[in-house]
Design a protein around this motif. Structure first.
Motif, PDB file in Angstrom:
ATOM      1  N   SER A 294       8.778  22.741  -7.456  1.00  0.00           N
ATOM      2  CA  SER A 294       7.619  23.342  -8.061  1.00  0.00           C
ATOM      3  C   SER A 294       6.077  22.939  -8.202  1.00  0.00           C
ATOM      4  O   SER A 294       6.375  21.223  -8.655  1.00  0.00           O
ATOM      5  CB  SER A 294       7.165  24.206  -9.505  1.00  0.00           C
ATOM      6  OG  SER A 294       7.457  23.798 -10.738  1.00  0.00           O
TER       7      SER A 294
ATOM      8  N   ASN B 165       2.409  21.653 -10.014  1.00  0.00           N
ATOM      9  CA  ASN B 165       1.400  21.703 -11.482  1.00  0.00           C
ATOM     10  C   ASN B 165       0.273  20.411 -10.918  1.00  0.00           C
ATOM     11  O   ASN B 165       0.087  18.842 -11.051  1.00  0.00           O
ATOM     12  CB  ASN B 165       1.826  21.463 -12.679  1.00  0.00           C
ATOM     13  CG  ASN B 165       1.188  21.745 -13.660  1.00  0.00           C
ATOM     14  OD1 ASN B 165       0.702  22.652 -14.074  1.00  0.00           O
ATOM     15  ND2 ASN B 165       1.918  21.469 -14.876  1.00  0.00           N
ATOM     16  N   PRO B 166      -0.981  21.452 -11.032  1.00  0.00           N
ATOM     17  CA  PRO B 166      -1.205  22.603 -10.439  1.00  0.00           C
ATOM     18  C   PRO B 166      -1.186  22.284  -9.560  1.00  0.00           C
ATOM     19  O   PRO B 166      -0.234  22.038  -8.794  1.00  0.00           O
ATOM     20  CB  PRO B 166      -2.595  22.263 -11.103  1.00  0.00           C
ATOM     21  CG  PRO B 166      -3.842  21.172 -10.534  1.00  0.00           C
ATOM     22  CD  PRO B 166      -2.388  19.287 -10.591  1.00  0.00           C
ATOM     23  N   THR B 167      -1.715  23.991  -9.484  1.00  0.00           N
ATOM     24  CA  THR B 167      -1.423  24.909  -8.269  1.00  0.00           C
ATOM     25  C   THR B 167      -2.422  25.248  -7.230  1.00  0.00           C
ATOM     26  O   THR B 167      -1.974  25.912  -6.465  1.00  0.00           O
ATOM     27  CB  THR B 167       0.071  26.003  -8.401  1.00  0.00           C
ATOM     28  OG1 THR B 167      -1.158  27.137  -9.458  1.00  0.00           O
ATOM     29  CG2 THR B 167      -0.052  26.045  -9.392  1.00  0.00           C
TER      30      THR B 167
ATOM     31  N   VAL C 128      -1.403  15.658  -9.307  1.00  0.00           N
ATOM     32  CA  VAL C 128      -0.485  16.688  -8.660  1.00  0.00           C
ATOM     33  C   VAL C 128       1.028  16.345  -9.380  1.00  0.00           C
ATOM     34  O   VAL C 128       1.327  15.352  -8.655  1.00  0.00           O
ATOM     35  CB  VAL C 128      -0.878  17.740  -7.630  1.00  0.00           C
ATOM     36  CG1 VAL C 128      -0.196  16.941  -6.296  1.00  0.00           C
ATOM     37  CG2 VAL C 128       0.525  18.473  -7.905  1.00  0.00           C
TER      38      VAL C 128
ATOM     39  N   LYS D 191      10.816  14.496 -11.058  1.00  0.00           N
ATOM     40  CA  LYS D 191      10.330  14.276 -10.882  1.00  0.00           C
ATOM     41  C   LYS D 191       9.329  13.587 -10.513  1.00  0.00           C
ATOM     42  O   LYS D 191       9.694  12.389 -10.404  1.00  0.00           O
ATOM     43  CB  LYS D 191       9.216  14.425 -12.595  1.00  0.00           C
ATOM     44  CG  LYS D 191       9.508  15.681 -13.107  1.00  0.00           C
ATOM     45  CD  LYS D 191       8.530  15.871 -15.218  1.00  0.00           C
ATOM     46  CE  LYS D 191       8.729  17.274 -15.047  1.00  0.00           C
ATOM     47  NZ  LYS D 191       7.848  17.025 -16.815  1.00  0.00           N
TER      48      LYS D 191
ATOM     49  N   SER E 101       4.611  12.291  -9.512  1.00  0.00           N
ATOM     50  CA  SER E 101       3.641  12.633  -8.724  1.00  0.00           C
ATOM     51  C   SER E 101       2.967  11.545  -7.996  1.00  0.00           C
ATOM     52  O   SER E 101       3.334  10.070  -7.958  1.00  0.00           O
ATOM     53  CB  SER E 101       2.893  12.302 -10.843  1.00  0.00           C
ATOM     54  OG  SER E 101       3.978  13.019 -11.434  1.00  0.00           O
TER      55      SER E 101
END
Length: 919
Positions: free
Chosen positions: A746, A748-750, A759, A790, A792
Motif C-alpha cells: 500500500s 501513503n499518501p494515496t 510517498v 518499507k 520511500s
C-alpha cells in the motif's frame, strides 16, 4: 454604695444638691440616652451629652437593650451589672496595636483655684485579653471637639489613676478617685489611655488570642472636695466588744439623715460592708459600735462612715483593725497525764491565730509564758490542776489540765542459759512482783508477754540484750540480760565428680565454710581425709558409696554427705551398612548390641545420631566416608567402632532427535537413548504422548503430529540397592504444514503527488516466516538497496508501477517466492482549489525568488505565508486581487536550500498549500 451612687446620679441633673457638692458631669452614670443603643460604636449618636473623642469605636451599653450585644448586664464584652443604674460605656484604654479609644463630654465649668475630687468606677470586661493601669482624665476649655485619629493621644491628663496599679478585677467595680486643683475654667473632659508604654499592661494567658485591654466605665463624678472624716482610738478588738467612732461633717446634712459605721471584710474591702452602729443626726458626733458575734479573725479590717441624706462616705477610712473571735478560733491545750514518776510532764497548746500569747499557772507555784512548758522528774507532789490563758487580739481563752503522777514498780532480775550454739533452745527468766505483767523485747524483733519465755532453733541474729519490763498500774521498770548465740559453721554442700568410670580419679568436694573451720571426711573402705576437697586415684567399683563431711567451728558443727558411683567401661560396638547404594537412597547403619548402652554416632557432613541403628536419607557423595559409633553405659564410653561408606552416582538417560525436533509434515525422525552411570545392559521403553511405542536404544517414526511428546524410560539393575528407573528428557515435536507465501503493498499518501513529494510504500506478508527477504521494483526493475518491508521515494514519475518480490524464510514453503500487487503513481500539475482559483508558483525549483499567479478569484484579498521545514514562517504578505487575478513576485532573501511550503488563505477562509524547493 450603689444607693449612694444613685443619689449622686440624681444630683448631677440639678444645678446643685441640697447641702452636697454638685457633680459637674452631666449623665455621669450614662443612664440617659437619645436612642436606645442597638449595636457597637454608638456612644456619639445614642448616649446623651457623651461622644467618641477620636475616630475610635467605644461602645454604649444600656439595660434598655435586652439582647446580648450592647445590653446590661449581658453584652459582647461579657457579663457585668452596672455600678450605678443600668448603663455604662465600654472602651479600650490601651492596646498593643495602634488603637486607643477615648470618650468626651461637656461639663459644668470648673472654678480656677478650687480643688476637685475626680472619681470613676471601672471594671475589666471578661473578653479583655490584657489588664492595664492606663486610665486618666484630661480637662480642656479650648481644644478640638473631636480628633481625626485612632492612635494614642500625646497629651498629658491632669488626673491619672496609675497609682491604683494594673486593674485585673472582672467581677467587682473598682472605684478610682483622685484630686486636682483647677487652673482654668475647664468645660470639657476626655477619658482614655494616656500612656503608650507596653509595661502598663499585662497579658492574661487564659485569653491569649485577645491582645487588647477593654474596660467598662460608670459613675463619673467631678465635685468640689469635702472633708467628711472619721476617727477611732480602738485598733485591737474581740467579737461583741463595744467601742466608739467619732466622725466630722463639714456641713449640715438633711434633718432625716442617719450616719452609719460600716465594717469591711478582713482584707479591707467594702464590697459587702457590715453596719455595726448608727446615729440619726445632721452634724458631727460619736457613734457607739458593737463588733459582730460572727466576725472572723483578721488583721486588715477597716471602718468608714456613710451618710444617708444626702448620700456620702467619709473621705478617709480607719487604720487596720485587728479583731478576734474565740468562736471561730481553734485553741487546744493538752498534757501527757496520767504519767509515771520520773518522767517529764509535758503541756502543749496551739492556736490558729498569730500572734497568740500564753500564761500557765499550777501547784507548787508553777508559772510559765511558754506555749509548751514542761516539768522534769515527775513526782506525786506535782499532782493537781494546771491553768492556761491564751490571749490574741482583744480576746482571752482559758483551759484546765489535771496532772496525775503514779509510782514505779520494783525492778525485776533478768537471766538466761547462754552461751549457746545456733539451733539450741534459749531460756529467759525474770524475778519480780507477782501482781505485775511482764514484757520482753530483744534482737530480731523478739517480744513476749511471758515471765520466763523460751526460744527454740536459735540463730546468731538472736544474740544481744534482752530487756524485761515489769508493768504495774501502767508504770514500768526494766532489767537487761546479754545473750550470746555462737554461729554454726557456714553450711556446706558435699558433691563428687561421679559417676566416674573404672580407672578414673574419684573426687569429693565441699563448698567453703566459715573462716577458721576444720573439715573431716569418711567413706567406703575405711576412707578418711582432713581437707576441704579430697580424691582417690584408680577408682574401682568397691569405692562406690556415701562420703560424709563434718565441719567444726568453736565447738559448733555442721554436716553433709554425697553418694559416689564408679562404673565399668563397655566394649566397642561393630558396625555394618546396606551396600550397594546410590545417591539419593537411604543409608541404613547398624551397630552391635551392648546391654544397657546408649549410642553416639558421628560421620561426614556433621552427621550425628543417638540411636543404635540410625538412617541417613537422600545420600550424596559428600556424605560418604568413615562413620563411627560409641556405646555408653552409666556414663562410661566404649572405644569407637567404625566403617567406611561409599555410594554410586544415579544412572540416567537422555534422548536426541535426528534430524531435529522441528520437521515438516511426513518427514522421518530417529530418536536415540544415551545411558549414563550404568552397568550391564539397561532396559528401554519408548513412549509417544505417554503411550508405549517401542523398546531398544533407538526409535524410528514418520507419523508424528505437531505437539507430540517423546520420552524414554530406562531401568538399570547393578548400581543401586534396588533396580533404578530413570525417565529421560521430553522432546516436544513441532510438525509444520506446507504453506504458500503471499504479499500485498500500500502507498501513503494515496492522493496524486506533487513534484518532489515523498510517498511511502509498505509491504504486508502472509505465511512468509518471521524474516522474509524483500526486493522493491519500479516498472518491473529492481530498486537498488530497497530490501526492507518499507520503501520511500520523492523522485517518482507519473504512471510509475511499484511492486515488491519476497523470498519466504518459513521452514516448509511451497513455493519459496511471491510477488505483490502493483501500485500506479499519479502526479499533479496546477493547483485548482475551490474558492481560491487556479494557483501557479514558478519557477520550481528556484533560488528563493519566484512568482505566484492566481486566476479566477472570488475573494478580494489573499494572505501569503512561506514556511520552512522547521515550521518557521520566513515570508508573509497580503495581496489585493484585481479583477479576480493576483500576480505577486516574492523574494525569500538568502533562503537556505531545501523544501518549503507556500500557504494561501482568502478572506472567505479557503486555504491551499504548494510545496516547492529552493536550490
Amino acid at each position: 454604695m450603689k444607693h449612694l451612687y444613685f443619689i449622686l446620679a440624681v444630683c448631677i441633673l440639678l444645678p446643685f444638691c441640697v447641702q452636697g457638692q454638685q457633680n459637674h458631669v452631666p449623665n455621669g452614670s450614662f443612664e440617659y440616652y437619645i436612642t436606645c443603643p442597638t449595636s457597637s460604636s454608638q456612644v456619639t449618636s445614642h448616649c446623651q451629652y457623651w461622644r467618641a473623642y477620636t475616630n475610635s469605636t467605644p461602645d454604649y451599653m444600656h439595660g434598655c437593650n435586652t439582647g446580648n450585644f450592647v445590653g446590661v448586664p449581658n453584652n459582647s464584652g461579657g457579663y457585668q451589672p452596672a455600678a450605678q443604674g443600668i448603663g455604662y460605656i465600654g472602651f479600650a484604654p490601651h492596646a498593643n496595636v495602634a488603637h486607643f479609644e477615648y470618650i468626651a463630654t461637656p461639663i459644668t465649668p470648673l472654678q480656677p483655684g478650687v480643688v476637685y475630687e475626680v472619681s470613676i468606677s471601672v471594671n475589666r470586661a471578661d473578653v479583655s485579653g490584657c489588664a492595664s493601669d492606663n486610665i486618666g482624665v484630661f480637662f480642656y476649655d479650648s481644644a478640638a471637639y473631636t480628633l481625626n485619629t485612632t492612635s494614642f493621644l500625646t497629651i498629658s491628663p491632669q488626673v491619672h489613676y496609675g497609682s491604683y496599679g494594673i486593674i485585673y478585677d472582672t467581677v467587682n467595680w473598682v472605684r478610682l478617685t483622685a484630686t486636682f486643683q483647677a487652673d482654668s475654667a475647664y468645660d470639657n473632659i476626655v477619658i482614655g489611655g494616656f500612656n503608650n508604654a507596653q509595661s502598663t499592661y499585662n497579658i492574661d494567658t487564659t485569653k491569649s488570642t485577645n491582645f487588647y485591654s477593654y474596660y467598662y466605665i460608670d459613675s463619673v463624678v467631678i465635685k468640689i472636695k469635702d472633708s467628711f472624716t472619721l476617727s477611732t482610738s480602738d485598733s485591737i478588738l474581740c467579737a461583741l466588744d463595744t467601742f466608739h467612732v467619732s466622725y466630722h461633717a463639714p456641713a449640715h446634712f438633711s434633718s432625716n439623715n442617719v450616719f452609719t459605721v460600716q465594717l469591711s471584710d478582713k482584707t479591707g474591702s467594702f464590697s459587702s460592708p457590715v453596719n455595726i452602729g448608727s446615729r440619726a443626726s445632721d452634724t458631727s458626733g460619736t457613734i457607739t459600735c458593737t463588733v459582730p458575734s460572727n466576725v472572723s479573725n483578721g488583721t486588715g479590717y477597716k471602718l468608714r462612715v456613710v451618710a444617708s441624706n444626702q448620700a456620702d462616705t467619709t473621705e478617709n477610712i480607719s487604720p487596720n483593725l485587728r479583731i478576734g473571735n474565740p468562736d471561730s478560733t481553734v485553741i487546744t491545750a493538752t498534757g501527757n497525764t496520767p504519767l509515771c514518776a520520773g518522767n517529764v510532764i509535758q503541756f502543749q497548746t496551739s492556736s490558729s491565730i498569730s500572734p497568740t500569747t500564753y500564761q500557765w499557772t499550777g501547784p507548787n507555784g508553777f508559772n510559765s509564758t511558754l506555749a509548751n512548758p514542761y516539768i522534769n522528774g515527775a513526782a506525786p507532789v506535782h499532782n493537781g490542776n494546771y491553768y492556761v490563758t491564751a490571749h490574741f487580739y482583744g480576746c482571752n481563752v482559758k483551759d484546765t489540765i489535771t496532772v496525775v503522777v503514779k509510782p514505779l514498780p520494783v525492778k525485776p532480775d533478768a537471766n538466761s542459759n547462754t552461751p549457746l550454739c545456733a539451733g539450741a533452745g534459749l531460756q529467759l527468766t525474770a524475778t519480780g512482783s507477782s501482781n505485775a505483767t511482764y514484757s520482753w523485747t530483744g534482737p530480731n524483733s523478739f517480744s513476749s508477754a511471758s515471765q520466763n519465755p523460751a526460744i527454740s532453733n536459735t540463730t546468731t541474729a538472736m544474740s544481744g540484750d534482752y530487756i524485761v519490763t515489769i508493768d504495774s498500774n501502767g508504770c514500768l521498770n526494766k532489767d537487761t540480760v546479754t545473750v550470746l548465740i555462737k554461729p554454726l559453721p557456714t553450711p556446706v554442700t558435699a558433691s563428687s565428680n561421679t559417676p566416674v568410670c573404672a580407672g578414673d580419679t574419684l573426687k569429693v568436694f565441699s563448698t567453703a565454710s566459715s573462716t577458721g573451720a576444720t573439715y573431716t571426711w569418711i567413706g567406703p573402705g575405711s576412707y578418711s581425709a582432713n581437707t576441704q576437697n579430697s580424691s582417690r586415684a584408680n577408682a574401682a567399683s568397691n569405692m562406690t558409696g556415701w562420703y560424709k563431711i563434718t565441719v567444726t567451728l568453736n565447738g559448733c558443727t555442721t554436716l553433709d554427705s554425697t553418694y559416689a558411683t564408679v562404673t565399668a567401661i563397655p566394649s566397642a560396638p561393630s558396625i555394618t551398612f546396606n551396600n550397594p547404594l546410590c545417591t539419593g537412597e537411604t543409608l541404613h547403619l547398624q551397630a552391635s548390641s551392648v546391654s544397657g548402652a546408649t549410642y553416639s554416632w558421628t560421620g561426614p557432613g556433621s552427621f550425628t545420631a543417638a540411636v543404635q541403628n540410625p538412617d541417613r536419607n537422600a545420600m550424596q557423595f559428600g556424605d560418604t566416608g568413615t562413620y563411627k559409633a560409641t556405646a555408653t553405659v552409666n556414663g562410661c564410653v566404649s572405644p569407637e567402632g567404625s566403617i567406611t561408606v561409599h555410594i554410586n552416582p544415579v544412572p540416567f538417560v537422555v534422548i536426541l532427535a535426528n534430524p531435529a525436533d522441528s520437521i515438516c509434515q511426513g518427514d522421518p525422525v530417529v530418536f536415540t537413548a544415551l545411558p549414563n552411570n550404568y552397568g550391564g545392559t539397561p532396559n528401554y521403553q519408548w513412549k509417544v504422548n505417554a503411550q508405549s511405542k517401542g523398546t531398544g536404544s533407538t526409535f524410528n517414526t514418520s507419523t508424528l503430529n505437531n505437539g507430540d511428546v517423546i520420552l524414554c524410560e530406562m531401568t538399570e539393575h547393578t548400581k543401586c540397592s534396588a533396580p533404578y528407573k530413570d525417565e529421560s528428557n521430553d522432546i516436544t515435536m513441532t510438525v509444520l504444514p506446507w504453506l504458500a507465501p503471499s504479499v500485498t503493498i500500500s502507498a501513503n499518501p494515496t492522493h496524486p503527488l506533487d513534484e518532489y513529494e515523498y510517498v511511502t510504500f509498505t509491504a504486508v506478508t502472509t505465511n512468509a516466516g518471521n524474516n522474509p527477504q524483500y526486493q522493491w521494483k519500479r516498472n518491473g526493475k529492481d530498486v537498488l538497496g530497497a530490501k526492507s518491508y518499507k520503501w520511500s521515494a520523492n523522485t517518482l514519475s507519473d504512471n510509475d508501477s511499484i511492486s515488491v518480490e519476497i523470498i519466504s524464510d518459513y521452514k516448509c514453503p511451497q513455493p519459496t517466492n511471491a510477488v505483490s500487487n502493483y501500485v500506479r503513481v499519479k502526479m499533479t500539475g496546477v493547483k485548482d482549489i475551490a474558492g481560491i482559483g487556479n494557483v501557479v508558483l514558478y519557477p520550481n525549483p528556484n533560488n528563493g525568488k519566484f512568482v505566484i499567479e492566481i486566476n479566477g478569484l472570488t475573494s478580494r484579498s489573499i494572505d501569503i505565508e512561506v514556511v520552512n521545514t522547521l515550521g518557521q514562517v520566513v515570508y508573509m504578505d497580503n495581496v489585493q486581487a484585481v479583477n479576480g487575478t493576483i500576480h505577486q513576485e516574492a523574494d525569500l532573501h538568502n533562503a537556505v536550500p531545501g523544501v518549503y511550503l507556500l500557504r494561501l488563505k482568502d478572506d472567505n477562509g479557503y486555504m491551499t498549500t504548494i510545496r516547492f524547493r529552493v536550490e
